[in-house]
Design an enzyme around this catalytic site. Structure first.
Site, PDB file in Angstrom:
ATOM      1  N   SER A 187       0.788  -1.238   0.000  1.00 24.26           N
ATOM      2  CA  SER A 187       0.000   0.000   0.000  1.00 24.26           C
ATOM      3  C   SER A 187       0.816   1.283   0.000  1.00 24.26           C
ATOM      4  O   SER A 187       0.333   2.332  -0.393  1.00 24.26           O
ATOM      5  CB  SER A 187      -0.948   0.007   1.192  1.00 24.26           C
ATOM      6  OG  SER A 187      -0.220  -0.057   2.390  1.00 24.26           O
ATOM      7  N   HIS A 215      -5.218  -4.229  -2.266  1.00 19.59           N
ATOM      8  CA  HIS A 215      -5.005  -3.173  -3.261  1.00 19.59           C
ATOM      9  C   HIS A 215      -4.972  -3.708  -4.690  1.00 19.59           C
ATOM     10  O   HIS A 215      -4.889  -2.924  -5.635  1.00 19.59           O
ATOM     11  CB  HIS A 215      -3.699  -2.423  -2.959  1.00 19.59           C
ATOM     12  CG  HIS A 215      -3.771  -1.644  -1.684  1.00 19.59           C
ATOM     13  ND1 HIS A 215      -4.231  -0.342  -1.611  1.00 19.59           N
ATOM     14  CD2 HIS A 215      -3.480  -2.003  -0.411  1.00 19.59           C
ATOM     15  CE1 HIS A 215      -4.208   0.061  -0.354  1.00 19.59           C
ATOM     16  NE2 HIS A 215      -3.760  -0.923   0.389  1.00 19.59           N
ATOM     17  N   LYS A 246     -11.670  -0.368  -1.208  1.00 14.94           N
ATOM     18  CA  LYS A 246     -10.796   0.279  -2.181  1.00 14.94           C
ATOM     19  C   LYS A 246     -11.493   0.230  -3.545  1.00 14.94           C
ATOM     20  O   LYS A 246     -12.309   1.083  -3.829  1.00 14.94           O
ATOM     21  CB  LYS A 246      -9.420  -0.364  -2.133  1.00 14.94           C
ATOM     22  CG  LYS A 246      -8.901  -0.280  -0.679  1.00 14.94           C
ATOM     23  CD  LYS A 246      -7.540  -0.771  -0.449  1.00 14.94           C
ATOM     24  CE  LYS A 246      -7.216  -0.946   1.017  1.00 14.94           C
ATOM     25  NZ  LYS A 246      -7.457   0.196   1.892  1.00 14.94           N
TER      26      LYS A 246
HETATM   27  N1  PMP Z   1      -4.753  -4.935   3.980  1.00 14.83           N
HETATM   28  C1  PMP Z   1      -4.019  -3.985   3.395  1.00 14.83           C
HETATM   29  C2  PMP Z   1      -2.819  -4.394   2.607  1.00 14.83           C
HETATM   30  C3  PMP Z   1      -4.368  -2.645   3.495  1.00 14.83           C
HETATM   31  O1  PMP Z   1      -3.608  -1.700   2.910  1.00 14.83           O
HETATM   32  C4  PMP Z   1      -5.527  -2.293   4.239  1.00 14.83           C
HETATM   33  C5  PMP Z   1      -5.998  -0.857   4.377  1.00 14.83           C
HETATM   34  N2  PMP Z   1      -5.262   0.129   3.898  1.00 14.83           N
HETATM   35  C6  PMP Z   1      -6.254  -3.307   4.843  1.00 14.83           C
HETATM   36  C7  PMP Z   1      -5.855  -4.618   4.691  1.00 14.83           C
HETATM   37  C8  PMP Z   1      -7.464  -2.985   5.675  1.00 14.83           C
HETATM   38  O2  PMP Z   1      -8.558  -2.690   4.887  1.00 14.83           O
HETATM   39  P1  PMP Z   1      -9.750  -1.766   5.396  1.00 14.83           P
HETATM   40  O3  PMP Z   1      -9.230  -0.353   5.433  1.00 14.83           O
HETATM   41  O4  PMP Z   1     -10.783  -1.962   4.363  1.00 14.83           O
HETATM   42  O5  PMP Z   1     -10.153  -2.228   6.744  1.00 14.83           O
END
Ligand code: PMP
Length: 399
Positions: A187, A215, A246
């Site tokens: 991310s 992502h 996302k």
């Molecule tokens: N896994 C990854 C790799 C993420 O980057 C994120 C959030 N940025 C999440 C899980 C968590 O997802 P959420 O924000 O939908 O709870």
């Protein structure tokens, strides 16, 4: 007597010095109004949004908004309960069915967030006698899931299947179960995992593999099923985790798998059992955007073209940017003394991106993390590149 907040003193003074640079807190930016998926009002000004994860622009989908409104009229605004008590509506089962079908998998479990999907899956899969092998740059939800699991944790070098292989071989514990966890696209940097090579390691060593496609879902692969699809190894990945927050523009998380025991986790996963389930309007909107994503593969092409345009623009300016084309295009700077004023300049000039500061960045250098959308126009991307140029010259990053 000691104060509960004394441990925050150094953080408070670090935050004060960040705020002193531009008069604003980069971690509390408020979008006052959404004009479209790509433009919002921030500090009263029209601002180009290059810091969301709304990769396909679907958070503003008219048919998903309509589906959410219909669901509210039919079911009300919330379930007021957890999935194993009073919080499972037929809508939750429909969504699980759609997600399992989309991935061509036997089963799916839907969680209330993507964070909880990792927490819930990792903690329920890995017990105290098991081993977790985590990429060193894993997301917080993966680290937190491993803490909740009480399993032994072994970290391997970021995106390095050889290092993983060595560590698996070195651990002489044939009687213990092992789970490897990697992400599809990372991310902060936009790095894409070599999932085919991780699959080879998994097969060679007998470990199980979980890929968090948070992502990469909706982004990579012919059908948008992520890196495992793009690498042609879906059937060798035991568990695919992801989020709706996302590319599907809503909120919630999931895991899909062919393992027949998947449903047993519903009775052993605390982040699934002890929290309220997703509200009806979110489920209806998610089903709608999932269909929209499937009906419009051209969104993925546009997204990758846009990402390539932004990355090329940054390279032409002489900025140090992501190695691969993905919706996350980051600019790496050498010092926070450059990064904080540059981020402030960008916002002053009308572009919102994410500021990531060490120690929260992978290689201890600050990042200006941009996320690209399928709905950005070529003109908006050119405008953003022009504003990056102005800001970078102003703070002395380029001349
Ligand atoms: N896994 C990854 C790799 C993420 O980057 C994120 C959030 N940025 C999440 C899980 C968590 O997802 P959420 O924000 O939908 O709870």
């Amino acid at each position: 007597m000691a104060s509960l907040f004394s441990k925050y003193e150094s953080m408070a003074s670090a935050l004060d010095s960040v705020i002193a640079v531009g008069g604003r807190n980069p971690f509390a930016v408020t979008i006052e109004k959404i004009l479209s998926s790509t433009v919002g009002i921030i500090e009263g000004r029209q601002t180009l949004l290059f810091g969301t994860n709304n990769y396909l622009g679907l958070s503003q989908s008219p048919c998903a908004i309509q589906a959410a409104q219909n669901a509210v009229s039919t079911y009300g605004i919330g379930t007021t309960g957890s999935r194993i008590a009073n919080g499972t509506f037929s809508l939750h089962q429909q969504l699980e069915h759609h997600i399992a079908n989309f991935f061509g998998r036997r089963g799916a479990i839907v969680f209330s967030t993507g964070y909880q999907a990792n927490l819930g899956m990792i903690s329920a899969l890995a017990g105290k006698n098991d081993y977790l092998f985590l990429d060193a740059d894993s997301h917080a939800s993966i680290y937190d899931g491993s803490r909740l699991s009480t399993a032994q944790v072994i970290r391997f070098r970021h995106n390095d299947p050889d290092d993983l292989y060595k560590r698996l071989r070195r651990l002489d514990a044939p009687e213990h179960a092992k789970l490897i966890v990697v992400e599809g696209i990372y991310s902060m940097t936009g790095n894409i995992a070599p999932v085919r090579e991780f699959v080879a390691v998994k097969k060679e060593t007998g470990a199980a593999l979980l890929v968090d496609e948070a992502h990469s879902f909706g982004v990579l692969g012919k059908h948008g099923r992520g890196v495992a699809e793009a690498d042609g190894v879906e059937q060798d990945v035991d568990f695919i985790v992801g989020t709706f927050s996302k590319s599907l523009g809503t909120v919630g998380g999931y895991c899909v798998s062919d393992h027949p025991e998947l449903d047993l986790l519903r009775l052993n996963s605390r982040p699934y059992m002890f929290t309220a389930s997703l509200p009806p309007e979110i489920i209806a909107a998610t089903i709608a955007t999932l269909h929209e994503m499937q009906a419009h593969p051209e969104l993925r092409t546009r997204l990758m073209d846009n990402a390539a345009q932004l990355r090329t623009g940054f390279i032409d300016l002489g900025l140090n940017t992501s190695k691969q084309v993905s919706p996350i295009i980051a600019v790496t700077l050498e010092t926070t003394e450059q990064a904080i004023p540059m981020w402030n300049q960008l916002l002053n000039l009308g572009v919102y991106v994410n500021l990531s500061l060490p120690p929260a960045t992978p290689d201890s250098r600050p990042l200006l993390r941009c996320s690209v959308m399928a709905t950005h126009t070529a003109e908006q991307i050119d405008q953003a590149i022009g504003i990056f140029r102005q800001a970078a010259i102003k703070v002395g990053v380029i001349s």
